[in-house]
Design a protein around this motif. Structure first.
Motif, PDB file in Angstrom:
ATOM      1  N   ASN A  11       0.824  -1.211   0.000  1.00 38.83           N
ATOM      2  CA  ASN A  11       0.000   0.000   0.000  1.00 38.83           C
ATOM      3  C   ASN A  11       0.860   1.265   0.000  1.00 38.83           C
ATOM      4  N   THR A  12       1.974   1.209  -0.770  1.00 39.59           N
ATOM      5  CA  THR A  12       2.815   2.401  -0.904  1.00 39.59           C
ATOM      6  C   THR A  12       3.035   2.805  -2.365  1.00 39.59           C
ATOM      7  N   CYS A  13       2.732   1.926  -3.314  1.00 35.77           N
ATOM      8  CA  CYS A  13       2.971   2.229  -4.738  1.00 35.77           C
ATOM      9  C   CYS A  13       1.685   2.155  -5.559  1.00 35.77           C
ATOM     10  N   ASP A  41       0.992  -0.152   8.639  1.00 38.53           N
ATOM     11  CA  ASP A  41       0.110   0.989   8.856  1.00 38.53           C
ATOM     12  C   ASP A  41       0.905   2.268   9.074  1.00 38.53           C
ATOM     13  N   GLY A  42       0.486   3.321   8.372  1.00 36.50           N
ATOM     14  CA  GLY A  42       1.089   4.633   8.543  1.00 36.50           C
ATOM     15  C   GLY A  42       2.220   4.970   7.599  1.00 36.50           C
ATOM     16  N   SER A  43       2.712   3.999   6.816  1.00 34.39           N
ATOM     17  CA  SER A  43       3.788   4.294   5.864  1.00 34.39           C
ATOM     18  C   SER A  43       3.301   5.275   4.806  1.00 34.39           C
ATOM     19  N   ASP A  44       4.206   6.101   4.321  1.00 34.60           N
ATOM     20  CA  ASP A  44       3.897   7.078   3.288  1.00 34.60           C
ATOM     21  C   ASP A  44       3.884   6.392   1.923  1.00 34.60           C
ATOM     22  N   ALA A  45       3.271   7.038   0.950  1.00 34.27           N
ATOM     23  CA  ALA A  45       3.393   6.569  -0.434  1.00 34.27           C
ATOM     24  C   ALA A  45       4.853   6.715  -0.849  1.00 34.27           C
ATOM     25  N   SER A  46       5.314   5.853  -1.730  1.00 35.84           N
ATOM     26  CA  SER A  46       6.708   5.900  -2.158  1.00 35.84           C
ATOM     27  C   SER A  46       7.016   7.224  -2.855  1.00 35.84           C
ATOM     28  N   GLU A  47       8.285   7.583  -2.833  1.00 40.24           N
ATOM     29  CA  GLU A  47       8.722   8.851  -3.430  1.00 40.24           C
ATOM     30  C   GLU A  47       8.341   8.935  -4.900  1.00 40.24           C
ATOM     31  N   HIS A  48       8.600   7.856  -5.662  1.00 43.88           N
ATOM     32  CA  HIS A  48       8.285   7.886  -7.093  1.00 43.88           C
ATOM     33  C   HIS A  48       6.774   7.915  -7.346  1.00 43.88           C
ATOM     34  N   THR A  49       5.990   7.295  -6.470  1.00 47.95           N
ATOM     35  CA  THR A  49       4.526   7.384  -6.603  1.00 47.95           C
ATOM     36  C   THR A  49       4.108   8.844  -6.477  1.00 47.95           C
ATOM     37  N   ARG A  50       4.617   9.523  -5.465  1.00 48.02           N
ATOM     38  CA  ARG A  50       4.278  10.939  -5.261  1.00 48.02           C
ATOM     39  C   ARG A  50       4.755  11.791  -6.437  1.00 48.02           C
ATOM     40  N   VAL A  52       5.324  10.873  -9.673  1.00 50.91           N
ATOM     41  CA  VAL A  52       4.547  10.632 -10.900  1.00 50.91           C
ATOM     42  C   VAL A  52       3.159  11.259 -10.793  1.00 50.91           C
ATOM     43  N   LEU A  53       2.530  11.128  -9.646  1.00 46.65           N
ATOM     44  CA  LEU A  53       1.213  11.746  -9.473  1.00 46.65           C
ATOM     45  C   LEU A  53       1.314  13.272  -9.579  1.00 46.65           C
ATOM     46  N   ALA A  54       2.356  13.857  -8.995  1.00 47.64           N
ATOM     47  CA  ALA A  54       2.546  15.310  -9.086  1.00 47.64           C
ATOM     48  C   ALA A  54       2.741  15.734 -10.537  1.00 47.64           C
ATOM     49  N   GLU A  55       3.494  14.949 -11.306  1.00 51.73           N
ATOM     50  CA  GLU A  55       3.691  15.240 -12.733  1.00 51.73           C
ATOM     51  C   GLU A  55       2.360  15.266 -13.485  1.00 51.73           C
ATOM     52  N   GLU A  56       1.423  14.457 -13.007  1.00 49.57           N
ATOM     53  CA  GLU A  56       0.112  14.368 -13.650  1.00 49.57           C
ATOM     54  C   GLU A  56      -0.897  15.351 -13.041  1.00 49.57           C
ATOM     55  N   GLY A  57      -0.448  16.143 -12.068  1.00 50.94           N
ATOM     56  CA  GLY A  57      -1.334  17.122 -11.435  1.00 50.94           C
ATOM     57  C   GLY A  57      -2.321  16.503 -10.458  1.00 50.94           C
ATOM     58  N   ILE A  58      -1.963  15.346  -9.902  1.00 46.57           N
ATOM     59  CA  ILE A  58      -2.861  14.631  -8.982  1.00 46.57           C
ATOM     60  C   ILE A  58      -2.276  14.703  -7.571  1.00 46.57           C
ATOM     61  N   ASP A  59      -3.090  15.185  -6.651  1.00 48.46           N
ATOM     62  CA  ASP A  59      -2.677  15.271  -5.255  1.00 48.46           C
ATOM     63  C   ASP A  59      -2.786  13.913  -4.587  1.00 48.46           C
ATOM     64  N   ILE A  60      -1.904  13.675  -3.594  1.00 46.45           N
ATOM     65  CA  ILE A  60      -2.001  12.458  -2.793  1.00 46.45           C
ATOM     66  C   ILE A  60      -1.665  12.806  -1.350  1.00 46.45           C
ATOM     67  N   ASP A  61      -2.531  12.369  -0.463  1.00 47.93           N
ATOM     68  CA  ASP A  61      -2.313  12.476   0.978  1.00 47.93           C
ATOM     69  C   ASP A  61      -2.581  11.069   1.488  1.00 47.93           C
ATOM     70  N   HIS A  62      -1.514  10.314   1.746  1.00 48.37           N
ATOM     71  CA  HIS A  62      -1.681   8.873   1.948  1.00 48.37           C
ATOM     72  C   HIS A  62      -0.906   8.356   3.136  1.00 48.37           C
ATOM     73  N   GLN A  63      -1.536   7.444   3.861  1.00 50.69           N
ATOM     74  CA  GLN A  63      -0.870   6.635   4.872  1.00 50.69           C
ATOM     75  C   GLN A  63      -1.310   5.202   4.648  1.00 50.69           C
ATOM     76  N   ALA A  64      -0.342   4.304   4.538  1.00 52.49           N
ATOM     77  CA  ALA A  64      -0.634   2.902   4.236  1.00 52.49           C
ATOM     78  C   ALA A  64      -1.526   2.272   5.308  1.00 52.49           C
ATOM     79  N   SER A  65      -2.360   1.333   4.855  1.00 55.17           N
ATOM     80  CA  SER A  65      -3.244   0.578   5.744  1.00 55.17           C
ATOM     81  C   SER A  65      -3.207  -0.889   5.358  1.00 55.17           C
ATOM     82  N   MET A  66      -3.221  -1.724   6.348  1.00 58.29           N
ATOM     83  CA  MET A  66      -3.359  -3.171   6.141  1.00 58.29           C
ATOM     84  C   MET A  66      -4.833  -3.450   5.870  1.00 58.29           C
ATOM     85  N   ILE A  67      -5.127  -4.302   4.902  1.00 64.76           N
ATOM     86  CA  ILE A  67      -6.518  -4.660   4.654  1.00 64.76           C
ATOM     87  C   ILE A  67      -7.076  -5.313   5.920  1.00 64.76           C
ATOM     88  N   ASN A  68      -8.329  -4.958   6.225  1.00 57.98           N
ATOM     89  CA  ASN A  68      -8.955  -5.513   7.429  1.00 57.98           C
ATOM     90  C   ASN A  68     -10.449  -5.693   7.184  1.00 57.98           C
TER      91      ASN A  68
END
Length: 144
Positions: A11-13, A41-50, A52-68
């Protein structure tokens, strides 16, 4: 209300990228979240994910979660990045089997049903993953 849960490994990429892509489309009546089958839980999105999304003009505010179970109960549809993720989620939550699909399967894309895992690779592979997911997500929104 349609609720989509994207699932990958950590849940980081891939799954946070897919979540951000769908969320950026602003489709009324659609809520989206993401989780991982082995997330910390709580890990940030990977640097390259952030990046690439920024290059596409897409915001991300993310903290990883384990499926439950709470997320599984919340969602209308679980879309995994690979067939092995689909199998893992089905094993973990057998009662949800009817709403678990790979992203490409749900999109009606034939052939290899796995989304490329960019983890640890250069930004270019993240861009390739982004483009692969954007095509599939464009197909699934026709079904929502």
């Amino acid at each position: 209300m349609t609720r989509i849960l994207f699932v990958c490994t950590g849940n980081t990429c891939r799954s946070p990228m897919a979540e951000a892509i769908l969320r950026s489309m602003g489709i009324p009546g659609v809520e989206v979240k993401s989780a991982g089958v082995y997330a910390q839980d709580g890990s940030d999105a990977s640097e390259h994910t952030r990046t690439v999304l920024a290059e596409e003009g897409i915001d991300i505010d993310h903290q990883a979660s384990m499926i439950n179970e709470s997320l599984v109960n919340w969602t209308s549809c679980i879309l995994t990045m690979t067939e092995s993720h689909k199998a893992a989620v089905t094993r973990m939550f057998p009662n949800a089997a009817g709403k678990i699909f790979t992203l490409k399967e749900f999109a009606g894309i034939e052939g290899d049903l796995d989304i490329i895992d960019p983890f640890g690779g250069p930004a270019e592979i993240y861009r390739k993953t982004f483009n692969e997911m954007k095509i599939a997500i464009s197909e699934i929104i026709k079904k929502l």
